[in-house]
Design a protein around this motif. Structure first.
Motif, PDB file in Angstrom:
ATOM      1  N   GLY A   1      40.345  53.240  18.527  1.00  0.00           N
ATOM      2  CA  GLY A   1      40.030  52.068  19.522  1.00  0.00           C
ATOM      3  C   GLY A   1      41.166  51.679  20.637  1.00  0.00           C
ATOM      4  N   HIS A   2      41.069  51.452  21.799  1.00  0.00           N
ATOM      5  CA  HIS A   2      41.962  51.390  22.716  1.00  0.00           C
ATOM      6  C   HIS A   2      41.789  50.010  23.588  1.00  0.00           C
ATOM      7  N   VAL A   3      42.722  49.221  23.644  1.00  0.00           N
ATOM      8  CA  VAL A   3      42.592  47.886  24.381  1.00  0.00           C
ATOM      9  C   VAL A   3      43.737  47.701  25.281  1.00  0.00           C
ATOM     10  N   LYS A   4      43.801  47.742  26.361  1.00  0.00           N
ATOM     11  CA  LYS A   4      44.999  47.260  27.290  1.00  0.00           C
ATOM     12  C   LYS A   4      44.769  46.180  28.128  1.00  0.00           C
ATOM     13  N   LYS A   5      45.651  45.343  28.062  1.00  0.00           N
ATOM     14  CA  LYS A   5      45.443  44.379  29.028  1.00  0.00           C
ATOM     15  C   LYS A   5      46.584  44.242  30.160  1.00  0.00           C
ATOM     16  N   THR A   6      46.355  44.164  31.243  1.00  0.00           N
ATOM     17  CA  THR A   6      47.241  43.979  32.206  1.00  0.00           C
ATOM     18  C   THR A   6      47.312  42.741  33.049  1.00  0.00           C
ATOM     19  N   LYS A   7      48.236  42.538  33.913  1.00  0.00           N
ATOM     20  CA  LYS A   7      48.468  41.188  34.684  1.00  0.00           C
ATOM     21  C   LYS A   7      47.323  41.015  35.534  1.00  0.00           C
ATOM     22  N   SER A   8      46.617  41.919  36.360  1.00  0.00           N
ATOM     23  CA  SER A   8      45.687  42.102  37.032  1.00  0.00           C
ATOM     24  C   SER A   8      45.056  43.146  37.330  1.00  0.00           C
TER      25      SER A   8
ATOM     26  N   GLN B   1      32.612  32.341  54.021  1.00  0.00           N
ATOM     27  CA  GLN B   1      32.633  33.656  52.905  1.00  0.00           C
ATOM     28  C   GLN B   1      32.296  33.137  51.611  1.00  0.00           C
ATOM     29  N   ALA B   2      31.893  34.010  50.968  1.00  0.00           N
ATOM     30  CA  ALA B   2      31.468  33.728  49.527  1.00  0.00           C
ATOM     31  C   ALA B   2      31.981  35.072  48.787  1.00  0.00           C
ATOM     32  N   VAL B   3      32.177  34.393  47.242  1.00  0.00           N
ATOM     33  CA  VAL B   3      32.699  35.359  46.242  1.00  0.00           C
ATOM     34  C   VAL B   3      31.871  35.155  45.163  1.00  0.00           C
ATOM     35  N   GLU B   4      31.565  36.124  44.448  1.00  0.00           N
ATOM     36  CA  GLU B   4      30.928  36.285  43.357  1.00  0.00           C
ATOM     37  C   GLU B   4      31.858  36.881  42.174  1.00  0.00           C
ATOM     38  N   VAL B   5      32.273  36.157  41.034  1.00  0.00           N
ATOM     39  CA  VAL B   5      33.071  36.679  39.982  1.00  0.00           C
ATOM     40  C   VAL B   5      32.635  36.675  38.618  1.00  0.00           C
ATOM     41  N   LEU B   6      32.724  37.555  38.067  1.00  0.00           N
ATOM     42  CA  LEU B   6      32.550  37.620  36.418  1.00  0.00           C
ATOM     43  C   LEU B   6      33.807  37.378  35.622  1.00  0.00           C
TER      44      LEU B   6
ATOM     45  N   SER C   1      40.372  37.182  32.149  1.00  0.00           N
ATOM     46  CA  SER C   1      40.385  38.320  33.050  1.00  0.00           C
ATOM     47  C   SER C   1      39.151  38.153  33.872  1.00  0.00           C
ATOM     48  N   PHE C   2      39.094  38.854  34.893  1.00  0.00           N
ATOM     49  CA  PHE C   2      37.748  38.528  35.967  1.00  0.00           C
ATOM     50  C   PHE C   2      37.719  39.719  36.821  1.00  0.00           C
ATOM     51  N   ARG C   3      36.561  39.997  37.123  1.00  0.00           N
ATOM     52  CA  ARG C   3      36.212  41.031  38.120  1.00  0.00           C
ATOM     53  C   ARG C   3      35.563  40.233  39.162  1.00  0.00           C
ATOM     54  N   ILE C   4      35.909  40.667  40.429  1.00  0.00           N
ATOM     55  CA  ILE C   4      35.229  40.369  41.671  1.00  0.00           C
ATOM     56  C   ILE C   4      33.865  41.425  41.743  1.00  0.00           C
ATOM     57  N   LEU C   5      32.647  40.828  41.796  1.00  0.00           N
ATOM     58  CA  LEU C   5      31.476  41.458  42.002  1.00  0.00           C
ATOM     59  C   LEU C   5      31.219  41.516  43.254  1.00  0.00           C
ATOM     60  N   LYS C   6      31.111  40.628  43.959  1.00  0.00           N
ATOM     61  CA  LYS C   6      30.509  40.704  45.424  1.00  0.00           C
ATOM     62  C   LYS C   6      31.595  39.792  46.242  1.00  0.00           C
TER      63      LYS C   6
ATOM     64  N   THR D   1      45.685  34.666  38.756  1.00  0.00           N
ATOM     65  CA  THR D   1      45.959  35.584  37.987  1.00  0.00           C
ATOM     66  C   THR D   1      45.562  35.175  36.446  1.00  0.00           C
ATOM     67  N   PRO D   2      44.977  36.185  35.581  1.00  0.00           N
ATOM     68  CA  PRO D   2      44.473  35.649  34.247  1.00  0.00           C
ATOM     69  C   PRO D   2      45.537  34.637  33.507  1.00  0.00           C
ATOM     70  N   GLU D   3      46.929  35.147  33.776  1.00  0.00           N
ATOM     71  CA  GLU D   3      47.847  34.231  32.894  1.00  0.00           C
ATOM     72  C   GLU D   3      47.715  32.913  33.390  1.00  0.00           C
TER      73      GLU D   3
END
Lengths: 280, 530
Positions: A179-186, B388-393, B400-405, B517-519
């Motif tokens: 398994g490999h898990v990497k966490k980054t700032k962004s 404007q609009a953003v959809e995130v996961l 953590s998050f991803r910007i989907l749209k 940021t996630p932090e």
């Protein structure tokens, strides 16, 4: 622009390279072994590193090779992360390397450079620590083969002028579930806030960590806790985090507490992968 | 492709070049920053600390806004006070708020000094207003889109700097909001949890006018060549967003000729080209376009006079189109431009007139400096509004998050070049999202920058970019060329706000600081009692 002059050599044998190193060192030229150059060139440009001679090891066949050898697999120190991933010979090493840098840089950064360089994360070493790799070293006394645990403790510790020629790994480890898990700032491709590599050695999970402490490590005591099935995974992870806490680094990528949080998440994800049979 | 995004507006290397040149007796010198030096010492975007209070009545109508902005512009004032003024002039965002108090203080700090950066302060002000509006919606238990819609500014309302707004100046923010809701499927729901993952959407609306000097201007020269084609001389510099293509299109459309027959001279020779104020402020199409139209009108008048000789009629009975000058009453009677654009030649060889060269020059009109005490005045000629609009996961386990749209609808007035327009807006969105999630100068307590290399100062990589959805509304700007409004900066303006609104909903905490940021989410969640 690199603001100083240096000489360039491209030997074709490890013996020549090592002899050249010592000759150049004796004449005061401060030589360096050179693989992909991603670190040396950028540091030289920024004035953080000076050298008088560059010994490019890419033309040495043993340094460039990526191959199977019976029940072993072999990776030359000048093999790029990209070449190692494409070979498919050690999938965990391939995956780890593929998250070290963007594709363009994966095609430049070498295994040896990542392990021996000054950028402290050295993630490529994690799978090698787990697989008890043997390190092929060339010194003026000739070729030697030593266990990675003898020469790597946070960083690669070789005598001056010794050349890391390559690494050899038993196929049973190279093909083991992992398994490999990497966490980054962004950003997905970035230095790790925490990277955990895990490898299943006959039902016993080994793991190694980069990003959390100053240097990457594998710790047998922590592995024992990790595998102690008498306790639930969350408590095992908590205990490991507590033991790791004293060395946790705070910097621009993340605070020590955040690093420990992501480290615990990474451990929990490894547990979950194990539980769900997601380790391949 | 690309742009300078404001980075050339500040005075920085020029000073060093002058000093270095003087030291060698006035000879040319070359100054080149390394990347690390550039990040640490050449001007960057301004930081800000903003305090906002928004008051609404029971119906949700915004009644009062109080806003205090501390603008961190580093060690030199440079563009700082102008950015502060730009924030003040548009401080309410595109909302009609009767009672407004806004104070913007430019603060000297020991940080890297700041200059204009795509949006000229509006990313900051939009973020603050739009986060506040979302909080207001939450406390009133109203749909954030509906609350925005009922408070949007309309023609006839009064601008924050106290003049009456017309439709031509404003455009249609309500239409932008409606369209962006459709693009992001707002009415299908804004928050949805699936196990440890949360899908969430966030909105923002914005407006921006320019903050140019009241006499900012542009000029153009249209020269007819022997074959009837046109050479267009302009003073503005191409730095990425296809200004020359737009210039050629405007000129060609005004002359009714193929765009292939308009040659925009390049590169710009500052010794010979007519002056253009600056290639900044999303004002190039507006200013340069008007200058070109004025030059074309001048050339048409000259062509009309020459053609009138040949066609034995009054110039006002003639029209120029498609390489010809023809009679309005009978287009079958015409003369080719190429036969008269060097002057009209009589049958015996006598020639009158001469080469047709049209010149055009414009400046901003009716702009004023803002009154020092009341803030009253008119900063820009029109606004470009958008939504404007953003959809995130969002992953609740590690934040953590991803910007989907990401979606943008701008009122462009008139879209000149659809492909280029969509591209420039998408580029702005990418830049806005990168700033909102990754970028931000970090300093140690003594003011030393910590991120001076692209190894650690990350911009959003291509694989992390969302699906971009872009659309335009066209409410003509009566004074713009063919009704156009500037669109160059606007893609970036509301991205941070929309993203933080989405993530605040997803994570159940108030994210009031950029970059997100996630932090930072983790910190907020850790502070929150469970």
């Amino acid at each position: 622009m690199i603001p100083f002059e240096f000489e360039y050599f491209r030997p074709e044998t490890a013996e020549d390279a090592v002899r050249l190193y010592h000759e150049l060192a004796q004449s005061g030229l401060e030589p360096v072994y050179y693989g992909g150059g991603s670190e040396l060139l950028t540091m030289a440009r920024a004035g953080n590193r000076r050298f008088g001679a560059v010994i490019d090891v890419k033309a040495i066949p043993e340094c460039a090779a990526v191959e199977e050898e019976g029940d072993k697999v072999y990776f030359g120190s000048a093999a790029t992360l990209g070449a190692i991933e494409r070979s498919g010979l050690f999938p965990l090493l391939g995956r780890t390397g593929a998250r070290i840098a963007d594709h363009t840089m994966q095609l430049r950064i070498t295994l040896g450079g990542n392990i021996a360089g000054t950028i402290r994360y050295r993630e490529a070493v994690l799978p090698l620590l787990l697989a008890d790799a043997s390190m092929e070293i060339y010194t003026p006394d000739g070729a030697q083969s030593v266990s990675i645990h003898q020469v790597f403790s946070g960083r690669l510790d070789l005598p001056p002028g010794a050349l890391l020629v390559g690494c050899r790994v038993a196929k049973e480890f190279a093909r083991a579930r992992h398994g490999h898990v990497k966490k980054t700032k962004s950003e997905k491709i970035d230095y790790p806030v925490a990277t955990v590599c895990a490898l299943d050695a006959d039902g016993y999970l080994r793991f190694a960590v980069s990003g959390v402490h100053e240097n990457p490590f594998r710790d047998l005591t922590l592995e024992e806790i990790f595998n102690d099935t008498r306790t639930v995974p969350r408590l095992r992870a908590d205990k490991i985090v507590e033991m790791v806490r004293p060395g946790a680094v705070s910097d621009v990528l993340g605070s020590a507490e955040y690093r420990l949080f992501t480290f615990k998440r990474a451990l929990m994800e490894i547990f979950a992968m194990e539980r769900e049979g997601a380790m391949v | 492709m690309g742009g300078a995004f404001g980075g050339k507006a500040g005075v920085d290397l020029e000073i060093l070049a002058v000093l270095a040149s003087r030291a060698v007796g006035g000879r040319p010198v070359r100054i080149a920053n390394m990347r690390e030096e550039d990040i640490a010492s050449s001007p960057c975007g301004a930081g800000a600390e903003v305090y906002v209070r928004l008051g609404a009545d029971g119906s949700g109508k915004f009644r009062a806004l109080e806003m205090r902005v501390l603008l961190d512009t580093g060690a030199y004032a440079d563009m700082g006070p102008r950015i502060a003024r730009a924030i003040l002039a548009d401080c309410t965002g595109p909302y009609n708020i009767e009672h407004v108090f806004c104070e913007c203080v430019t603060v000297y700090t020991n940080h890297t000094y700041a200059t204009s950066l795509r949006g000229f302060g509006h990313v900051t002000s939009t973020f603050c207003i739009e986060r506040t509006v979302d909080k207001m919606a939450a406390s009133l238990r109203r749909d954030p889109a509906a609350l925005r819609a009922m408070n949007l500014v309309r023609p006839g309302d009064v601008a924050p700097t106290n003049f009456t707004i017309t439709e031509s100046m404003l455009g249609n923010p309500g239409a932008c909001l409606e369209a962006v809701k459709k693009l992001i499927k707002w009415d299908d729901g804004c928050v949805r949890q699936e196990g440890k993952l949360v899908y969430a959407k966030g909105l923002a609306v914005f407006w921006k006018t320019s903050s140019s000097p009241p006499d900012a201007g542009s000029s153009a020269v249209v020269i007819f060549n022997d074959d009837g084609s046109v050479t267009l001389q302009v003073g503005c510099v191409e730095i990425g967003p296809a200004m020359r293509t737009t210039a050629a299109q405007i000129c060609a459309a005004a002359l009714g000729m193929d765009v292939q027959n308009v040659h925009v001279s390049m590169p710009v020779s500052t010794a010979a080209a007519p002056r253009h104020w600056k290639t900044v402020a999303s004002m190039t199409t507006f200013l340069l376009g008007r200058a070109i139209l004025s030059a074309v009108a001048d050339a048409k008048e000259q062509l009309g006079r020459l053609a009138a000789l040949s066609m034995r009629c009054a110039p006002e009975d003639l029209e120029v189109h498609g390489g010809r000058v023809f009679r309005k009453s009978d287009p079958a009677q015409f003369v080719e431009i190429k036969s008269i654009c060097r002057g009209f030649k009589f049958q015996n060889g006598n020639t009158v007139g001469g080469r047709v060269i049209g010149r055009g020059s414009v400046t901003m009109q009716n702009l004023t400096t803002l009154d020092r005490f009341t803030g009253h005045g008119r900063a820009g000629p029109y606004w470009t509004v958008g939504a404007q609009a953003v959809e995130v996961l969002y992953d609740t386990s590690d934040h953590s998050f991803r910007i989907l749209k990401a979606a943008t609808v701008l009122d462009a007035g008139k879209v000149m070049n659809p492909e280029a327009a969509h591209a420039v807006v998408r580029g702005g969105m990418g830049m806005g999202l990168s700033q909102a999630t990754r970028e931000g100068m970090e300093f140690d307590p003594s003011g030393r920058p910590l991120d001076t290399s692209l190894r650690t100062y990350k911009v959003m990589h291509f694989s992390q970019t969302p699906e971009y959805l872009t659309q335009f509304v066209e409410t003509p700007n009566a004074e713009g060329p063919f009704g156009a409004r500037g669109i160059a900066e606007h893609g970036a303006l509301g991205m941070g706000a929309a993203l933080a609104n989405a993530l605040s909903k997803a994570a159940g905490v108030q994210l009031d600081e950029l970059p997100v940021t996630p932090e930072k989410i983790w910190l907020k969640r850790s502070e929150k009692p469970l």
